[in-house]
Scaffold this motif. Structure first.
Motif: not given
Ligand code: SF4
Ligand code: SF4
Ligand code: SF4
Ligand code: SF4
Lengths: 205, 679
Positions: A83-88
């Motif tokens: 989750p911290p990285g997210g879609q990127a």
């Protein structure tokens, strides 16, 4: 010797088979030598995956840190658990591994837009050192029965210190993005043809 | 006149400069309140030195920069600090930033001005500190601290003075040169002194400022010091020739490599406004508290250049120029090409505010919707940095950052020439600014995550080390316990008894032998000592007789006699010791013959043998009885300990061992009973 030579001369098929077998042996030996000589230590793909993960070390992916997750991605785990990285991050991983980019798996938590940093309300801290033990990047300073504090520049915002605090004196505050952190945004995309409906823009060239 | 070179690209927008140079530079009425922003430019924020409620004098330092970045800030007028806190500032984000708010008292009371007209007699380092403490920053562009630029440690060959002012509308530098050229020349001399008097000093100026050029010519001709020649480089007007890279190429014909600093070519660029501020700061002792700002645009009835205090609200400037609010279409800070639209006029000016344009509808093109790129290539022709804006646009739109960097996005000077010529009205510069911002942010994030990884790995290593240490300790303890157990088992085991007794005997014998060896050695040593002392005594006596015979003087004789006496005494002592040793030796050897094993070890061995023999001689039931007695004794002791013990943990331990002993004893007891019955 003599009969073999005559066989080769007389029989072009045998000659071709012999030549191919010879080449196969030669290249096989070459490849075998190269594999031994230029063997790569460790797993370079793990390094590359680890370099793309955000290094928050929060464990939301179900692994004790980013590197273990990188290792299990290399072993075939899904790439949408951070989750911290997210879609990127998912997109970058997909590009690296040549996989389709899935959506974030929200079983592991939701990607948050704002970066956070831990803050200890210092006059409430009892100096139990529990948060120090929880912090994966040693971003908390303090010692037994002394006031503790977070080194904001080193905190990754992983949230792991909040739970262990027996007096609940740790808050996760959004990182202030003042004028220093401000940056220009991309202007709205022009449409393909001029008569496309445009979102109204207040921005000027 | 100096030869000039051509640069690629460039455009010729309408100049619109004339309306603001009709009148000389005018002072502005003192505004009632001033807001001095703590960050005047990109970089670290200055730290306030004053408290709310404090009275400040004009020119007093009110904020100090962080070391090596930024410049000091000064009170633009005398008054009282009423607030230090967030206030909207003139910044494209429209975000508030910390400002020091001063209510002016109208007295304009100066601090003691520390004037240095003799600056060439000061050491360079002192002068640089003075420049930094007096807040001089680059007034032409980004507000880079001048002291840092002038402290170049590379050899400088060219001091390039930028009087280009290529953007339309702006005339601040033009009017400064028309009226105050001599003062600016003094600034050049200060910079030249700090740079070690480079070989050349060149002022680069466009040919659209004839009055300024004339004023410069007169001022240069009137200079008393002809040694440090100042040249003029006049070149055709083209936007943007005022960019640092472009100006260097125009004046020297050399192209600044991508990512390089001018100092690497031996060049330092300074804006004329900065040099004027430098002269004011050093020669007149006035810190940078005001600058010349152009206020123009058709929405104002008056246009002109003003000596503006830093921190003056833009609304005060516009009000003085009789702004017609109903005609205002857009308020722009900076030039029309590179400037930014401001959301409101209630913002204070900063050190880099060179121009405000209150444009009416006829001056700003109505906003055209952007259309797709038709690949006409006009933007690439206009780009002064020889980039391919259409390619950059494509990659910026799809956020392909590696490709942007590969196309040298960071060489873009954000001049806006490409957007100006684009027939599709694409806001190209905005894409480039956004792309740069994203890349910078990504770099910062990458640095942070690398740092986090390093710390995480270090911590992991440390924890592993701790675990390993603990494990090692645990193992060592286990090993020790096992050894102890084994030793105990040996002691308990009847069969092993002979072994241990034999070992004990061997040890005792070894010890006895060691003791036996030493008297022998002593005797040898003493004998050796006796022979050598005898020889020495003989020699001393010989010498003495010789000296008496030769008739030596009294003192020499005395010394020889003393030496002889000492030798004799030593011999006597050694002989005595030998005799003693012989006496004890004979005594101990006679003892030894009478009772061979009298020392403690031998006694212990004897005792152990006796007890073993006695145990051997005992019947099994007797053995059991003695064991039982021993166990009873141990149990009693344990009970005693248990009573004394207070620590609950220890108590538990003791209790459990007591229970075990009790069980053992009971088992023994029953078996002995059974044995007795069996007999
Ligand atoms: S969820 Fe992401 S940031 Fe958190 S430990 Fe896993 S990989 Fe690292
Ligand atoms: S301080 Fe708390 S939130 Fe920050 S990195 Fe350490 S454990 Fe995570
Ligand atoms: S804004 Fe950048 S890309 Fe566009 S013309 Fe200027 S330098 Fe070239
Ligand atoms: S000027 Fe505009 S339309 Fe022409 S190539 Fe450049 S971006 Fe495309």
């Amino acid at each position: 010797m003599q009969p073999l030579w005559e066989l080769v001369v007389a029989n072009p098929i045998a000659a071709a088979v012999l030549a191919l077998v010879g080449l196969a042996l030669l290249f096989g030996a070459l490849l075998g030598f190269a594999a031994e000589r230029f063997r790569v230590e460790g797993d370079p793909i793990v390094e590359q995956i680890d370099a793309l993960l955000p290094q928050t070390q929060c464990g939301q992916c179900g692994h004790p840190g980013c590197r273990p997750y990188a290792e299990s991605i290399a072993a075939g785990e899904a790439i949408n658990k951070c989750p911290p990285g997210g879609q990127a991050t998912i997109n970058a991983l997909a590009a690296l591994l040549d996989l389709p980019a899935p959506e974030l798996d929200d079983e592991h938590g939701e990607a948050s837009e704002v970066k956070k940093v831990a803050y200890i309300r210092e006059d409430e801290c009892i100096g139990c050192t529990k948060c120090i033990q929880a912090c994966p990047v040693d971003a908390i300073l303090g010692s037994a029965k002394m006031m503790h504090t977070v080194i904001a520049a080193e905190c990754t915002g992983c949230d792991l210190c909040v739970e262990p605090c027996p007096v609940d004196c740790i808050d996760m505050l959004p990182v202030e993005t003042g004028i220093q952190g401000w940056q220009w945004q991309l202007p709205p995309r022009p449409g393909l043809i001029a008569s496309d409906r445009q979102p109204h823009s207040g921005a000027a060239a | 006149m100096r030869k000039v070179w051509q640069t690629p690209g460039g455009i010729h927008p309408a100049e619109n400069k004339l309306q603001s140079v009709q009148q000389p530079i005018q002072p502005l009425p003192l505004p009632p309140r001033l807001w001095v922003a703590l960050n005047q430019h990109a970089g670290a924020v200055a730290k306030p030195l004053v408290a709310v409620g404090e009275r400040v004098l004009k020119g007093q330092m009110i904020a100090r920069p962080q070391p090596d970045s930024g410049t000091a800030l000064h009170a633009p007028s005398s008054g009282t600090v009423v607030a230090i806190g967030p206030h909207p500032i003139a910044h494209p984000s429209g975000l508030p930033a910390d400002c020091i708010e001063i209510v002016c008292d109208g007295l304009e009371q100066w601090i003691d001005r520390d004037r240095h007209p003799d600056y060439r007699s000061l050491p360079r380092s002192e002068l640089l500190v003075m420049i930094s403490e007096r807040g001089v920053a680059g007034l032409g562009g980004a507000g880079f601290p001048t002291a840092i630029k002038l402290a170049s440690d590379r050899p400088i060959e060219l001091l390039l003075i930028n009087a280009t002012e290529c953007e339309p509308y702006i005339t601040a530098d033009d009017s400064l040169l028309r009226e105050r050229a001599e003062q600016m020349l003094v600034g050049i001399d200060i910079a030249s002194y700090l740079l070690g008097d480079p070989a050349e000093r060149v002022i680069g100026i466009e040919d659209n400022k004839p009055e300024a050029i004339a004023a410069l010519r007169t001022a240069i001709a009137a200079r008393s010091d002809k040694a440090a020649a100042i040249e003029l480089a006049i070149f055709p007007t083209k936007y943007p020739s005022g960019g640092e890279k472009q100006l260097i190429q125009i004046v020297t014909g050399r192209e600044l490599p991508s990512g390089a600093l001018p100092a690497e070519l031996g060049i330092v660029c300074q804006n004329v406004g900065t040099l004027y501020a430098l002269k004011r700061a050093i020669v007149d002792g006035e810190p940078l508290i005001s600058r010349i700002t152009t206020v123009t645009g058709k929405a104002c009835l008056r246009n002109g250049n003003y000596e503006t205090l830093i921190g003056t609200p833009v609304s005060a400037l516009l009000g003085h120029n009789q702004l017609q609010p109903q005609r205002l279409a857009r308020l722009i800070m900076g030039g029309p090409m590179m400037g930014v639209a401001l959301p409101s006029s209630e913002l204070p000016t900063v050190k880099t505010s060179n121009c405000f344009i209150a444009a009416d509808a006829s001056e700003v093109a109505p906003e055209q919707p952007a259309q797709p790129c038709i690949r006409c290539g006009l933007c690439a022709e206009a780009c002064p940095a020889s980039l391919l804006p259409q390619q950059l646009y494509w990659h910026a739109q799809s956020q392909q950052h590696e490709k942007l960097e590969a196309h040298n996005l960071f060489d873009c000077i954000e001049c806006g020439a490409c957007s100006y010529v684009c027939p599709s009205n694409i806001p190209l510069v905005q894409y480039f600014r956004a792309g740069k911002g994203e890349i910078r942010q990504q770099r910062a994030e990458k640095a942070k995550s690398d740092f986090a990884r390093e710390r995480f790995e270090f911590r992991q290593q440390r924890l592993e080390q701790q675990e390993r240490d603990k494990q090692a300790k645990r193992e060592a303890r286990k090993l020790a316990a096992e050894q102890a157990k084994a030793a105990q088992a040996q002691g308990d085991n009847g069969a092993a008894e002979d072994n241990s007794a034999a070992a004990l005997i061997a040890a005792a014998q070894a010890r006895a032998a060691a003791r036996m060896a030493s008297p022998q050695q002593q005797r040898d040593k003493l004998t050796r000592a006796i022979t050598s002392s005898r020889a020495r005594l003989q020699a001393a006596e010989d010498k003495l007789t010789q000296a008496q015979h030769d008739g030596a003087d009294h003192s020499q004789l005395q010394a020889l006699q003393a030496a002889q006496a000492a030798a004799a005494q030593k011999l006597q002592l050694a002989e005595q010791k030998l005799a003693e040793l012989a006496a004890t030796d004979s005594a101990s050897s006679s003892d030894a013959s009478a009772a061979p094993e009298l020392d403690a070890a031998s006694r212990a061995i004897a005792k152990a043998r006796d007890s073993a023999a006695a145990r051997e001689a005992m019947s099994p039931s007797e053995k059991m009885a003695s064991d039982l007695a021993a166990l009873d004794k141990r149990l009693a002791k344990l009970q005693e300990k248990l009573e004394l013990c207070e620590d609950s943990e220890q108590r538990q331990l003791l209790e459990s061992s007591a229970a075990k002993l009790q069980a053992k004893r009971d088992a023994l007891h029953t078996s002995s009973q059974g044995d007795q019955h069996g007999i």
